[in-house]
Design an enzyme around this catalytic site. Structure first.
Site, PDB file in Angstrom:
ATOM      1  N   PHE A  62      -0.349  16.388   4.416  1.00 29.61           N
ATOM      2  CA  PHE A  62      -1.243  16.118   3.548  1.00 29.61           C
ATOM      3  C   PHE A  62      -0.208  15.352   2.209  1.00 29.61           C
ATOM      4  O   PHE A  62       0.258  16.948   1.970  1.00 29.61           O
ATOM      5  CB  PHE A  62      -2.324  16.492   2.565  1.00 29.61           C
ATOM      6  CG  PHE A  62      -2.546  15.489   1.725  1.00 29.61           C
ATOM      7  CD1 PHE A  62      -3.840  14.781   1.084  1.00 29.61           C
ATOM      8  CD2 PHE A  62      -2.447  16.804   0.326  1.00 29.61           C
ATOM      9  CE1 PHE A  62      -3.952  14.386   0.732  1.00 29.61           C
ATOM     10  CE2 PHE A  62      -3.118  15.600  -0.902  1.00 29.61           C
ATOM     11  CZ  PHE A  62      -3.619  14.972  -0.784  1.00 29.61           C
ATOM     12  N   ASP A 120      -2.930   6.047   6.740  1.00 28.17           N
ATOM     13  CA  ASP A 120      -3.698   7.155   7.401  1.00 28.17           C
ATOM     14  C   ASP A 120      -4.539   6.519   8.272  1.00 28.17           C
ATOM     15  O   ASP A 120      -4.466   6.750   9.957  1.00 28.17           O
ATOM     16  CB  ASP A 120      -4.303   8.114   6.582  1.00 28.17           C
ATOM     17  CG  ASP A 120      -3.998   9.074   7.429  1.00 28.17           C
ATOM     18  OD1 ASP A 120      -3.387   9.512   7.376  1.00 28.17           O
ATOM     19  OD2 ASP A 120      -6.059  10.282   7.029  1.00 28.17           O
ATOM     20  N   GLU A 130       1.162  -1.496  -0.079  1.00 28.58           N
ATOM     21  CA  GLU A 130       0.128  -0.225  -0.186  1.00 28.58           C
ATOM     22  C   GLU A 130       0.843   1.209   0.187  1.00 28.58           C
ATOM     23  O   GLU A 130       1.690   1.074   0.721  1.00 28.58           O
ATOM     24  CB  GLU A 130      -1.066   0.123   1.496  1.00 28.58           C
ATOM     25  CG  GLU A 130      -2.369   0.006   0.959  1.00 28.58           C
ATOM     26  CD  GLU A 130      -3.136   0.948   0.367  1.00 28.58           C
ATOM     27  OE1 GLU A 130      -2.568   1.835  -0.818  1.00 28.58           O
ATOM     28  OE2 GLU A 130      -4.406   1.684   0.442  1.00 28.58           O
ATOM     29  N   ASP A 131       0.009   2.775  -0.428  1.00 31.00           N
ATOM     30  CA  ASP A 131       1.329   3.848  -0.718  1.00 31.00           C
ATOM     31  C   ASP A 131       1.362   4.525   1.356  1.00 31.00           C
ATOM     32  O   ASP A 131       2.124   5.017   1.368  1.00 31.00           O
ATOM     33  CB  ASP A 131       0.122   4.463  -1.278  1.00 31.00           C
ATOM     34  CG  ASP A 131      -1.232   4.652  -1.063  1.00 31.00           C
ATOM     35  OD1 ASP A 131      -1.697   3.895  -0.599  1.00 31.00           O
ATOM     36  OD2 ASP A 131      -1.506   5.816  -1.966  1.00 31.00           O
ATOM     37  N   ARG A 190       1.895  11.743  -8.817  1.00 28.06           N
ATOM     38  CA  ARG A 190       1.787  10.388  -8.574  1.00 28.06           C
ATOM     39  C   ARG A 190       3.408  10.378  -9.511  1.00 28.06           C
ATOM     40  O   ARG A 190       4.204   9.068  -9.161  1.00 28.06           O
ATOM     41  CB  ARG A 190       1.024   9.576  -9.330  1.00 28.06           C
ATOM     42  CG  ARG A 190      -0.535   9.669  -8.787  1.00 28.06           C
ATOM     43  CD  ARG A 190      -0.931   8.265  -9.188  1.00 28.06           C
ATOM     44  NE  ARG A 190      -2.329   8.824  -9.198  1.00 28.06           N
ATOM     45  CZ  ARG A 190      -3.408   8.343  -8.171  1.00 28.06           C
ATOM     46  NH1 ARG A 190      -2.377   7.671  -7.074  1.00 28.06           N
ATOM     47  NH2 ARG A 190      -4.547   7.807  -8.333  1.00 28.06           N
TER      48      ARG A 190
HETATM   49  P1  5GP Z   1      -7.314   5.774   5.112  1.00 28.72           P
HETATM   50  O1  5GP Z   1      -8.330   4.554   5.123  1.00 28.72           O
HETATM   51  O2  5GP Z   1      -5.672   4.448   6.006  1.00 28.72           O
HETATM   52  O3  5GP Z   1      -7.650   6.665   6.296  1.00 28.72           O
HETATM   53  O4  5GP Z   1      -6.853   6.174   4.470  1.00 28.72           O
HETATM   54  C1  5GP Z   1      -5.689   5.762   2.648  1.00 28.72           C
HETATM   55  C2  5GP Z   1      -6.164   6.177   2.167  1.00 28.72           C
HETATM   56  O5  5GP Z   1      -6.260   7.310   2.070  1.00 28.72           O
HETATM   57  C3  5GP Z   1      -5.005   5.930   0.912  1.00 28.72           C
HETATM   58  O6  5GP Z   1      -4.815   4.168   0.775  1.00 28.72           O
HETATM   59  C4  5GP Z   1      -4.747   6.978   0.142  1.00 28.72           C
HETATM   60  O7  5GP Z   1      -5.317   6.577  -1.128  1.00 28.72           O
HETATM   61  C5  5GP Z   1      -5.219   8.364   0.919  1.00 28.72           C
HETATM   62  N1  5GP Z   1      -4.365   9.321   2.011  1.00 28.72           N
HETATM   63  C6  5GP Z   1      -4.160   9.369   2.984  1.00 28.72           C
HETATM   64  N2  5GP Z   1      -3.756  10.107   3.408  1.00 28.72           N
HETATM   65  C7  5GP Z   1      -3.128  10.799   2.530  1.00 28.72           C
HETATM   66  C8  5GP Z   1      -1.635  11.806   2.032  1.00 28.72           C
HETATM   67  O8  5GP Z   1      -1.313  12.037   2.615  1.00 28.72           O
HETATM   68  N3  5GP Z   1      -1.841  11.304   0.418  1.00 28.72           N
HETATM   69  C9  5GP Z   1      -2.371  11.069  -0.523  1.00 28.72           C
HETATM   70  N4  5GP Z   1      -2.505  11.672  -1.638  1.00 28.72           N
HETATM   71  N5  5GP Z   1      -3.202  10.225  -0.594  1.00 28.72           N
HETATM   72  C10 5GP Z   1      -4.054  10.126   1.510  1.00 28.72           C
HETATM   73 MG    MG Z   2      -3.962   3.969  -1.803  1.00 36.12          MG
END
Ligand code: 5GP
Ligand code: MG
Length: 178
Positions: free
Chosen positions: A155, A106, A102-103, A168
């Site tokens: 962010f 959060d 995963e990238d 990206r």
């Molecule tokens: P979660 O479900 O853990 O809250 O969020 C995960 C998803 O939110 C990630 O896979 C990503 O797509 C997006 N995301 C969360 N933080 C960031 C950020 O700082 N930058 C970007 N571009 N996407 C984020």
């Molecule tokens: Mg993602």
């Protein structure tokens, strides 16, 4: 580049590519050590993880497979329930060691849904590898096996991560200017 403008927002340089690659190499070595002989299948989540997955796989030297999935969000049965459906997984993961790639983690909601969904297919075990982790934002009980970098709850864009579809392709990681 010290800063970039993407659409209406300014971002400043946060983590340079050599630092990113050093950290990816570190977790690749851990994976090579931990998963040797386990014939893992890496499941990388598009779009955000494409660059991380590419760099990680260059450094993973044990026999393995990689496949790519997308997540589609839809409203579950209750009004608050957001369900993620895993699209594009054509390989059987039954009895396999799965490594989610995963990238960013959060709140952890996306990862928990993904682990639950993949778990329905009876893998032997599921490991998680993430490029970035925001520990202060985590709301779920989640064990992350391989974290390349921990960051504050800003962010960020670049290295596969986007702002509104753009950014990206940036080699370095940038954070939103406050
Ligand atoms: P979660 O479900 O853990 O809250 O969020 C995960 C998803 O939110 C990630 O896979 C990503 O797509 C997006 N995301 C969360 N933080 C960031 C950020 O700082 N930058 C970007 N571009 N996407 C984020
Ligand atoms: Mg993602």
């Amino acid at each position: 580049m010290k800063s970039v403008k993407i659409k209406d927002k300014e971002f400043e340089l946060f983590i340079q590519s050599n630092e990113i690659e050093k950290n990816i190499e570190r977790i690749a070595h851990q994976i090579n050590h931990d998963l040797a002989g386990k014939n893992p299948i890496f499941v990388a989540v598009l779009n955000g993880a494409f660059m991380f997955a590419g760099e990680l796989m260059k450094k993973v030297s044990i026999p393995c497979e990689i496949t790519f999935v997308r997540l589609a969000s839809y409203q579950g049965t209750s009004s608050t329930e957001k369900v993620k459906e895993v699209l594009g997984l054509n390989e059987s993961i039954e009895g396999r060691t799965v490594v989610i790639v995963e990238d960013i983690v959060d709140s952890g909601n996306t990862m928990v849904s993904l682990v639950d969904e993949l778990g329905l297919q009876h893998p032997l075990e599921i490991k998680i590898a993430t490029l970035l982790f925001k520990p202060d934002a985590l709301k779920r009980d989640l064990k992350l096996d391989y974290v390349a970098m921990e960051i504050p709850s800003d962010f960020i864009v670049g290295y596969g991560l986007d702002y509104d579809g753009y950014g990206r392709n940036l080699n370095d990681i940038y954070k939103l200017k406050s």
